[in-house]
Design a protein around this motif. Structure first.
Motif, PDB file in Angstrom:
ATOM      1  N   SER A  41     -19.056 -43.961   3.640  1.00 60.38           N
ATOM      2  CA  SER A  41     -20.135 -43.810   2.671  1.00 60.38           C
ATOM      3  C   SER A  41     -19.647 -43.052   1.438  1.00 60.38           C
ATOM      4  N   LYS A  42     -20.035 -43.553   0.268  1.00 64.93           N
ATOM      5  CA  LYS A  42     -19.648 -42.916  -0.990  1.00 64.93           C
ATOM      6  C   LYS A  42     -20.209 -41.496  -1.065  1.00 64.93           C
ATOM      7  N   LYS A  43     -21.453 -41.317  -0.619  1.00 66.06           N
ATOM      8  CA  LYS A  43     -22.080 -39.988  -0.643  1.00 66.06           C
ATOM      9  C   LYS A  43     -21.356 -39.012   0.277  1.00 66.06           C
TER      10      LYS A  43
ATOM     11  N   GLN B 268     -18.118 -37.933  -1.347  1.00 69.18           N
ATOM     12  CA  GLN B 268     -18.407 -36.944  -2.391  1.00 69.18           C
ATOM     13  C   GLN B 268     -18.720 -35.579  -1.782  1.00 69.18           C
TER      14      GLN B 268
END
Length: 89
Positions: free
Chosen positions: A73-75, A78
């Protein structure tokens, strides 16, 4: 007296078999990902899930509980980056 000894030996063998059971390790693996992503200020620690588990996961410890998240997941990526900056800076 012999019966007590036999029972104790059987009980000991049972306990040893349970401790050596490879399935018991799977109980510590994430079965599903959480949809709740913690705020970076609440994160106390993070780690990657053991490679012997069937599902890849990143675990974040927030408010004393471990949360399983999808490492793709990109989140989540991050969040790992923000937390790494928080602890190093």
């Amino acid at each position: 007296m012999k019966q007590v000894l036999v029972v104790l030996i059987c009980f000991s063998v049972f306990i040893l078999l349970q401790a050596a059971d490879p399935v018991s390790k799977a109980r510590n693996c994430c079965r599903k990902y959480s949809k709740r992503i913690p705020d970076v200020k609440n994160i106390q620690d993070y780690k990657e899930q053991d490679p012997s588990c069937t599902k890849n996961a990143v675990l974040f410890k927030a408010k004393g509980k471990w949360i399983c998240l999808n490492p793709k997941s990109k989140k989540v990526k991050q969040l790992v980056e923000k937390f790494s900056q928080k602890i190093s800076g």
